[in-house]
Each structure stands twice: as structure tokens, then as C-alpha cells.
Design a protein around this motif. Structure first.
Motif, PDB file in Angstrom:
ATOM      1  N   ASP A  39      16.003  29.233  34.264  1.00 26.08           N
ATOM      2  CA  ASP A  39      16.382  27.597  34.052  1.00 26.08           C
ATOM      3  C   ASP A  39      17.146  27.123  35.351  1.00 26.08           C
ATOM      4  O   ASP A  39      18.305  27.421  35.873  1.00 26.08           O
ATOM      5  CB  ASP A  39      17.504  27.489  32.989  1.00 26.08           C
ATOM      6  N   HIS A  54      12.374  22.380  31.603  1.00 21.46           N
ATOM      7  CA  HIS A  54      11.642  23.425  30.725  1.00 21.46           C
ATOM      8  C   HIS A  54      10.579  24.111  31.341  1.00 21.46           C
ATOM      9  O   HIS A  54      10.076  25.187  30.863  1.00 21.46           O
ATOM     10  CB  HIS A  54      11.122  22.817  29.426  1.00 21.46           C
ATOM     11  N   GLU A  55      10.168  23.612  32.544  1.00 26.07           N
ATOM     12  CA  GLU A  55       8.661  24.061  33.108  1.00 26.07           C
ATOM     13  C   GLU A  55       8.933  23.795  34.340  1.00 26.07           C
ATOM     14  O   GLU A  55       9.179  22.982  34.906  1.00 26.07           O
ATOM     15  CB  GLU A  55       7.557  23.854  32.155  1.00 26.07           C
ATOM     16  N   LYS A 112       6.651  28.006  32.014  1.00 30.16           N
ATOM     17  CA  LYS A 112       7.782  27.595  31.184  1.00 30.16           C
ATOM     18  C   LYS A 112       8.996  28.439  31.587  1.00 30.16           C
ATOM     19  O   LYS A 112       8.769  29.915  32.096  1.00 30.16           O
ATOM     20  CB  LYS A 112       7.470  27.511  29.675  1.00 30.16           C
TER      21      LYS A 112
END
Length: 431
Positions: free
Chosen positions: A9, A15-16, A68
Motif C-alpha cells: 500500500d 488499491h492498484e 492490485k
């Protein structure tokens, strides 16, 4: 030992990410903290590094693929014996190895030797640089090699089109015989290097351009946009900026109109806090922001980015001028850090000195408004009962009609206009 490096993250709410460019290939031996890929998040281009050393045995997919958070980005064999197998990236041809996500294995290509500027130009031209034969020293790919590759590719397209039209077998460019069924006139054109120009060109929507598209669509289809427009007399501002710019130029500081606009906008935001807000759609709450972090929409060759000036209300005209120059320079080098692209509470955009008189900016979602400053033009206007020549600037304000109504939007615009028409008041903010 096999180690899966999963995409971490790397930013708030991300998120991706899209793989823009691999810096390694299957079979390469890498060191810990070595750059392995450039990825594009919602906010910026990020260079990823591997946390371990070893041999690369699998990649997450081709350039342009989306990974992701939590999915494997790269797989590394970390056994100590791998260290003795290293060969320079530029000089080795990779053996085929498995890839992630069920891709069909394919022979890895030799990695081209090229300067960063040449690699950047290749991306702009849509040229797969690893397929280009380098003629520079040591096989290095040059700009001339890129141009030659494009010419040859265009020639191949022309030949294919000719073959399709004529139905005959033809020789590649440079051949000496052509079957009688071929279109002789067309071949004469090709032989004289006057290539057939394709009717269209397709450019993949990738990287920053793709992220911009996604964000603009989300903004346009989430917040009901309304744009108000007006003009402001900035004759005093033009004169004051001119005088101050000559002084700051002695210190190699460039002074534009933007610092003054930022000061005017932040003053208006304090008077109308609903504009310095966002809408929490999950809780149905309007979130009023108590700090003034101003996003500055900046056009670059890669696309539009929005670096953020934090606590802009606490900075002088001089400090803002310096920070704007620094952020702009980093934006054009694609060197902005994630934290420099996050957290804006209100955004200012501009069509530039050569732009139009008005525009309808799209809100930098999830903010609730955006201010547009447009071209300054000298033209005749009525002042009192006389027609005089003044410096006039177009301005626009787009707002989210779920949160803001037209009447307060009009008052906000007139407040900004008041400060721009009387810029001497802004100088009282000097700290």
C-alpha cells in the motif's frame, strides 16, 4: 528460496497500480533495493525497488498491466548460489521463464542500452525500444535509431497494404523484382520512400493519462457540476506584479500571477468555509477543512498533475513564488513525491496566457469547488461614465451543487475579485 514481493500500500486510499515500465526482466539477478519497475498510481509515477536480492523468476505481467495491492509484483529466487550467475543486463539474452497470472511463456528479449532521454522519446513515439537495433557505441540505441525503426515500420505497413490490395507476393523494401500483379505505381511510391500515410493512429490509454481519465469521469458523473463565470479588473495587479517581479528576479525568483491568486482564494475560503470542504457520501456529512492546502493544476508532457501547496494561507507572496517554481520543476521531471500530490482541499487551474477567456474546469474530486484563472487581456471597459483601457482577466468557478448553491458561489467569486482588484491588501499578509 522463492520470495514473492507483493505490491504494498504505497499511498493513502490506493488499491492498484499500472505497470508503466519494467526495469528488469526474467532471469536478471538483482540486488536488494534495486529499482525493478515504474508504476503509475492514482497520484504519481513511482519507482519500485526489490527488498531482497536474487534471481528474477517471474513478473506480474506485461507493461500496461494492472496489479492490485497485495498481489505479487515480482518473484525472486533468493538462494545464495544465484549470486554467481549474474551477467550484465545489456549483454545477456534471457531464457524463457514462467510469468504470473497464467501468461503464455515467451522468450525474453535483450534489454536495450539507451540513455534515459532516448527511452523517454521511445515511449512518446510508441516504439518498443528493446526491439530497436542500436548503432551507437557498444550497441547503444540513439534517437536516429528510433527514427529509422519508425520509418521501417511504416514501410512494412505500406508493403502489407499493397499486398492486400494487389493480391500478389511482393518483396520487402529494397527488393529488385515485383510480380506483374502488383500495383506498380504504388511500388514506385514506396521505392522513392514516399510511404503510404495511415489514416489513423491508435495510442494506448495508459499511465498518467489513464488515471486522469478515470478521475475526470468519476468527478463528472458523481458531483453535479455548475460553473459561474465573471471578469475582474487586474490593472493594479499587473503593475504591482511587474514591479515586484523585477526585484525578485535579482534573486533568481520568478514571480507569476499565481501567488496573488492563491492569496485571494485562501482569503475567500476563510470567509466561505463551505468551499474548503468535501462530501462524505458514506455518512452523508459535509467535512469542513480547517487548513488550506491548495492544489495547483500543472500541465506536463505526461498529462495534468496537481501538486499541493500546504498551508498556503500562512505563506507570503515570495514564499509561494519559490514553492510554485520548485513544484513545477519537479512536475515536469516527473519527480514529485506522493505526499506532494495528496491532501489538497481546494484547487486552482488556469488555461494560461495563451488560453481562452473562460472555461468550465472539472472539480478535483472529492473537493467541492475549483477556481479557474484565465487570460489577461487589455481591452476597453466602462469605468463610471468613461471608456478606458484596462487589464481584464476572465475567471470561472465550478462547484458541486450538492453542497454549494449559486448565490454563495457568486459571493465567493466577487470576494476573490475584490482582492485581485485591490492587490495591495494582500501584501498585508507578509509574515
Amino acid at each position: 528460496m522463492i520470495y514473492e514481493f507483493k505490491l504494498p500500500d504505497i499511498g493513502e486510499g490506493l488499491h492498484e497500480a499500472e505497470i508503466i515500465r519494467w526495469l528488469v526482466r526474467e532471469g536478471d539477478v538483482v540486488k536488494a533495493d534495486q529499482p525493478i519497475a515504474e508504476i503509475q498510481t492514482d497520484k504519481a509515477m513511482v519507482e519500485m525497488t526489490t527488498p531482497v536480492a536474487g534471481k528474477v523468476v517471474a513478473l506480474a505481467g506485461p507493461e500496461g498491466a494492472t496489479v492490485k495491492v497485495g498481489e505479487p509484483l515480482i518473484v525472486v529466487e533468493t538462494e545464495a548460489s544465484v549470486a554467481g550467475e549474474a551477467t550484465p543486463i545489456e549483454d545477456s539474452v534471457r531464457e524463457p521463464v514462467p510469468v504470473l497470472h497464467g501468461e503464455t511463456p515467451r522468450p525474453a528479449r535483450k534489454r536495450a542500452i539507451a540513455a534515459p532521454s532516448v527511452r523517454k522519446r521511445a515511449r512518446e513515439m510508441g516504439v518498443p525500444i528493446d526491439e530497436v537495433e542500436g548503432t551507437g557505441e557498444g550497441g547503444r540505441v540513439t534517437l536516429a535509431d528510433l527514427e529509422r525503426y519508425v520509418r521501417e515500420r511504416e514501410a512494412a505497413v505500406a508493403v502489407a497494404e499493397l499486398r492486400e490490395r494487389s493480391g500478389a507476393a511482393v518483396l520487402p523494401v529494397g527488393g529488385t523484382a515485383i510480380e506483374q500483379k502488383a500495383d506498380k505505381a504504388a511500388w514506385t511510391s514506396i521505392a522513392s520512400t514516399e510511404l503510404v500515410v495511415p489514416e489513423e493512429e491508435r495510442i494506448p490509454l495508459r499511465g498518467l493519462r489513464k488515471k486522469i481519465a478515470e478521475k475526470m469521469v468519476k468527478s463528472a458523473y458523481t458531483a453535479p457540476h455548475v460553473t459561474g463565470m465573471d471578469e475582474v479588473d487586474v490593472t493594479k495587479l499587473v503593475e504591482i506584479r511587474k514591479n515586484l517581479a523585477s526585484e525578485l528576479a535579482k534573486e533568481q525568483i520568478k514571480l507569476t500571477y499565481l501567488p496573488f491568486i492563491i492569496k485571494a482564494v485562501t482569503r475567500a475560503l476563510k470567509q466561505y468555509p463551505m468551499f474548503n470542504a468535501s462530501l462524505d457520501e458514506e455518512t452523508n456529512e459535509i467535512v469542513l477543512k480547517k487548513r488550506y492546502h491548495i492544489g495547483i493544476a500543472t500541465a506536463t508532457k505526461a498529462g495534468l498533475v496537481v501538486p499541493v501547496i500546504r498551508d498556503a494561507d500562512q505563506k507570503s507572496i515570495r514564499e509561494l513564488a519559490i514553492e510554485i517554481a520548485e513544484l513545477s520543476e519537479k512536475a515536469h521531471r516527473q519527480a514529485l513525491r506522493l505526499e506532494e500530490l495528496q491532501g489538497s482541499t481546494f484547487t486552482i487551474t488556469s488555461t494560461g496566457a495563451g488560453g481562452g477567456w473562460f472555461a468550465t474546469p472539472i472539480i478535483n474530486y472529492p473537493e467541492v469547488a475549483i477556481f479557474g484563472a484565465h487570460a489577461i487581456k487589455r481591452r476597453p471597459v466602462v469605468v463610471g461614465d468613461e471608456i478606458v483601457i484596462r487589464d481584464m482577466m476572465g475567471m470561472s468557478l465550478t462547484f458541486d451543487h450538492r453542497v454549494i448553491d449559486g448565490e454563495p458561489a457568486g459571493r465567493f467569486m466577487r470576494t476573490v475579485a475584490h482582492y485581485l482588484e485591490n492587490p495591495e491588501v494582500l501584501l498585508l499578509d507578509v509574515r
